[in-house]
Every structure is written in structure tokens, then in C-alpha cells.
Motif scaffolding. Structure first.
Motif, mmCIF file in Angstrom:
data_model
loop_
_atom_site.group_PDB
_atom_site.id
_atom_site.type_symbol
_atom_site.label_atom_id
_atom_site.label_comp_id
_atom_site.label_asym_id
_atom_site.label_seq_id
_atom_site.Cartn_x
_atom_site.Cartn_y
_atom_site.Cartn_z
ATOM 1 N N MET A 15 9.492 32.014 -124.482
ATOM 2 C CA MET A 15 8.539 32.411 -123.480
ATOM 3 C C MET A 15 9.071 31.993 -122.124
ATOM 4 O O MET A 15 9.723 30.972 -122.005
ATOM 5 N N ILE A 16 8.761 32.826 -121.116
ATOM 6 C CA ILE A 16 9.208 32.523 -119.755
ATOM 7 C C ILE A 16 8.003 32.609 -118.829
ATOM 8 O O ILE A 16 7.230 33.564 -118.892
ATOM 9 N N GLY A 17 7.868 31.608 -117.974
ATOM 10 C CA GLY A 17 6.847 31.614 -116.931
ATOM 11 C C GLY A 17 7.531 31.620 -115.585
ATOM 12 O O GLY A 17 8.543 30.945 -115.400
ATOM 13 N N CYS A 18 6.982 32.385 -114.635
ATOM 14 C CA CYS A 18 7.614 32.495 -113.327
ATOM 15 C C CYS A 18 6.578 32.441 -112.217
ATOM 16 O O CYS A 18 5.595 33.176 -112.240
ATOM 17 N N ASP A 19 6.820 31.566 -111.248
ATOM 18 C CA ASP A 19 6.034 31.498 -110.015
ATOM 19 C C ASP A 19 6.912 32.107 -108.927
ATOM 20 O O ASP A 19 7.998 31.599 -108.642
ATOM 21 N N VAL A 20 6.463 33.206 -108.350
ATOM 22 C CA VAL A 20 7.229 33.905 -107.314
ATOM 23 C C VAL A 20 6.843 33.331 -105.955
ATOM 24 O O VAL A 20 5.657 33.220 -105.645
ATOM 25 N N ALA A 21 7.839 32.972 -105.150
ATOM 26 C CA ALA A 21 7.585 32.384 -103.833
ATOM 27 C C ALA A 21 6.752 33.333 -102.977
ATOM 28 O O ALA A 21 6.969 34.545 -102.979
ATOM 29 N N GLU A 22 5.796 32.757 -102.261
ATOM 30 C CA GLU A 22 4.950 33.552 -101.387
ATOM 31 C C GLU A 22 5.622 33.852 -100.062
ATOM 32 O O GLU A 22 5.101 34.609 -99.259
ATOM 33 N N GLY A 23 6.765 33.203 -99.793
ATOM 34 C CA GLY A 23 7.440 33.438 -98.523
ATOM 35 C C GLY A 23 6.724 32.786 -97.368
ATOM 36 O O GLY A 23 6.751 33.270 -96.246
ATOM 37 N N LYS A 82 11.687 19.130 -93.204
ATOM 38 C CA LYS A 82 12.058 18.824 -94.585
ATOM 39 C C LYS A 82 11.963 20.073 -95.457
ATOM 40 O O LYS A 82 12.720 20.257 -96.391
ATOM 41 N N HIS A 83 10.984 20.941 -95.175
ATOM 42 C CA HIS A 83 10.764 22.144 -95.964
ATOM 43 C C HIS A 83 11.063 23.369 -95.121
ATOM 44 O O HIS A 83 10.217 24.207 -94.904
ATOM 45 N N LYS A 84 12.288 23.483 -94.610
ATOM 46 C CA LYS A 84 12.610 24.576 -93.701
ATOM 47 C C LYS A 84 12.571 25.950 -94.350
ATOM 48 O O LYS A 84 12.482 26.928 -93.671
ATOM 49 N N HIS A 85 12.670 26.027 -95.640
ATOM 50 C CA HIS A 85 12.741 27.331 -96.297
ATOM 51 C C HIS A 85 11.446 27.758 -96.971
ATOM 52 O O HIS A 85 11.419 28.698 -97.727
ATOM 53 N N GLY A 86 10.344 27.057 -96.722
ATOM 54 C CA GLY A 86 9.094 27.428 -97.371
ATOM 55 C C GLY A 86 9.139 27.115 -98.856
ATOM 56 O O GLY A 86 9.934 26.315 -99.315
ATOM 57 N N ASP A 87 8.257 27.769 -99.620
ATOM 58 C CA ASP A 87 8.174 27.469 -101.047
ATOM 59 C C ASP A 87 9.309 28.131 -101.822
ATOM 60 O O ASP A 87 10.088 28.905 -101.290
ATOM 61 N N TYR A 88 9.375 27.802 -103.093
ATOM 62 C CA TYR A 88 10.455 28.257 -103.967
ATOM 63 C C TYR A 88 9.917 29.179 -105.052
ATOM 64 O O TYR A 88 8.770 29.051 -105.459
ATOM 65 N N SER A 89 10.775 30.041 -105.538
ATOM 66 C CA SER A 89 10.480 30.731 -106.797
ATOM 67 C C SER A 89 10.946 29.799 -107.898
ATOM 68 O O SER A 89 11.922 29.061 -107.734
ATOM 69 N N SER A 90 10.243 29.819 -109.022
ATOM 70 C CA SER A 90 10.557 28.903 -110.108
ATOM 71 C C SER A 90 10.398 29.616 -111.444
ATOM 72 O O SER A 90 9.455 30.392 -111.627
ATOM 73 N N ILE A 91 11.326 29.346 -112.355
ATOM 74 C CA ILE A 91 11.330 29.964 -113.681
ATOM 75 C C ILE A 91 11.463 28.869 -114.733
ATOM 76 O O ILE A 91 12.299 27.980 -114.604
ATOM 77 N N ASP A 92 10.641 28.950 -115.780
ATOM 78 C CA ASP A 92 10.761 28.048 -116.920
ATOM 79 C C ASP A 92 10.861 28.851 -118.202
ATOM 80 O O ASP A 92 10.107 29.800 -118.405
ATOM 81 N N VAL A 93 11.798 28.455 -119.058
ATOM 82 C CA VAL A 93 11.976 29.063 -120.376
ATOM 83 C C VAL A 93 11.579 28.012 -121.408
ATOM 84 O O VAL A 93 12.089 26.887 -121.384
ATOM 85 N N PHE A 107 5.805 20.181 -103.111
ATOM 86 C CA PHE A 107 5.730 21.515 -103.689
ATOM 87 C C PHE A 107 5.073 21.472 -105.059
ATOM 88 O O PHE A 107 5.040 20.432 -105.711
ATOM 89 N N ASP A 108 4.569 22.638 -105.504
ATOM 90 C CA ASP A 108 3.984 22.728 -106.844
ATOM 91 C C ASP A 108 4.501 23.933 -107.619
ATOM 92 O O ASP A 108 3.971 24.283 -108.661
ATOM 93 N N ASP A 109 5.561 24.568 -107.124
ATOM 94 C CA ASP A 109 6.077 25.792 -107.752
ATOM 95 C C ASP A 109 6.501 25.569 -109.204
ATOM 96 O O ASP A 109 6.251 26.412 -110.067
ATOM 97 N N GLN A 110 7.138 24.431 -109.469
ATOM 98 C CA GLN A 110 7.607 24.156 -110.827
ATOM 99 C C GLN A 110 6.451 23.813 -111.754
ATOM 100 O O GLN A 110 6.483 24.139 -112.942
ATOM 101 N N VAL A 111 5.417 23.176 -111.219
ATOM 102 C CA VAL A 111 4.216 22.901 -112.015
ATOM 103 C C VAL A 111 3.580 24.221 -112.439
ATOM 104 O O VAL A 111 3.198 24.403 -113.599
ATOM 105 N N ILE A 112 3.496 25.168 -111.489
ATOM 106 C CA ILE A 112 2.864 26.454 -111.779
ATOM 107 C C ILE A 112 3.698 27.265 -112.774
ATOM 108 O O ILE A 112 3.158 27.796 -113.749
#
Length: 194
Positions: free
Chosen positions: A1-9, A16-27, A157-162
């Protein structure tokens, strides 16, 4: 199974967070154990290409992409690439009983507490299966606010949690495998067992 949080941009909140949020994928494997993780910055359509390759590599894994915001672009790319196993949510209108099917995972004020509470239970029971240290660190800075909402602490950030929580929801949605009794290697008990 794969879960993905797509960055909102989102715009950066500080240096410290110059690039905004991240996209994150977990398998995750069938038991919910984390077998692969990725987090970074990529355009939503390119993320769809990445997920297509990753999902096919992992035996056409059930793929749950958060469809909020830019996730629709990622899902559209996966549809264009004919990915064979996208999570489809079915909702029933209470008044008309009409069923509606939509691709992807929608994180709402109703679904977020369910997925976060499930993750909290897994963590509490030492059953989470998280292997990535960065995911563990994000879990440690994930908080319940005074109004009951759950989010990352300010400056975190919470992208990896999501993405991990969505992947765990995909584990719950996966049909259970039927085991043929002939596949099990039972031995007949000897006389001493009686």
C-alpha cells in the motif's frame, strides 16, 4: 500500500522553511510495516509519474493519494498513465441514497481525526512499523491544539505524518487475503497429542 501527501505549494514561512511544504510518499507492506519512504519537492504531475513507477514496482500497490488541492493534478496524471490500483472512495448521499465514487483520499474534518487517531493507537501499542527517522521526528512535533485540531507545531512539518497515516488507511481498506487451507502445512498430531 502507498500513501501520498501532495505538497500544497504554500509560501515559505521563514528562512528555515524556504521551500514551503513537502510531498511525501510512504510504502507499507500488508501488515502496515514501512518498507520505503520519500519526501521532497516535485511538481504534482511529476509526482504522479513517480508514484506510477513506484506503485508498479511494488506489485501494483493500492495507491492512496490525498486529493485535496494539488493532489487532483497528481491523480489526473496517474489516470493518464493508466495506473491500475488507485484508491476509490465511495460516499452515499443520506437523502437520495445515491452513491458517488471519487479517486483519491480526501482529508476532511471528519476523516483526519480517524486517520490520526488510528496512527496514535498504533504508536501507543508499539505497532506502527515506522522505520524512517524523519517520520518519527515529525510524529514527535505533531500536536493537538486548544481547539482540538491536530497539526504540526509551529515551524515544523506534518507531511510525513499525513502520508504515513493515509498509507495506514490503505492497509485498512485492503481486502483481506483468503487462505486456502491446503496452503497451510499442518501436521497430523501423533498419539501423544490425545
Amino acid at each position: 500500500m502507498i500513501g501520498c501527501d501532495v505538497a500544497e505549494g504554500l509560501a515559505p514561512i521563514n528562512d528555515k522553511h524556504k521551500h514551503g511544504d513537502y510531498s511525501s510518499i510512504d510504502v507499507l507492506d500488508r501488515s502496515g510495516y514501512q518498507v520505503a519512504h520519500w519526501s521532497g519537492h516535485v511538481a504534482p504531475d511529476d509526482l504522479g509519474k513517480m508514484l506510477n513507477h513506484l506503485g508498479r514496482y511494488y506489485n501494483n500497490a493500492l495507491l492512496g493519494v490525498e486529493r485535496n488541492n494539488h493532489g487532483l493534478t497528481t491523480i489526473t496524471k496517474l489516470k493518464d498513465l493508466k495506473y491500475p490500483n488507485l484508491y476509490m472512495e465511495t460516499t452515499v448521499d443520506q437523502r437520495t441514497q445515491k452513491r458517488t465514487k471519487r479517486l483519491g483520499w480526501l482529508t476532511t474534518t471528519k476523516s483526519k481525526p480517524l486517520m490520526i487517531d488510528h496512527l496514535a493507537a498504533l504508536l501507543r501499542d508499539a505497532d506502527a512499523g515506522i522505520c524512517n527517522l524523519d517520520t518519527v521526528k515529525e510524529c514527535q512535533t505533531y500536536v493537538i491544539e486548544d481547539n482540538g485540531a491536530t497539526n504540526a507545531q509551529e515551524g515544523c512539518f506534518d507531511d510525513q505524518v499525513i502520508s504515513y497515516s493515509i498509507a495506514q488507511q490503505m492497509v485498512l481498506k485492503l481486502p483481506r487475503r483468503k487462505i486456502n487451507i491446503n496452503e497451510l502445512q499442518y501436521r497430523s498430531p501423533g498419539k501423544s497429542a490425545y
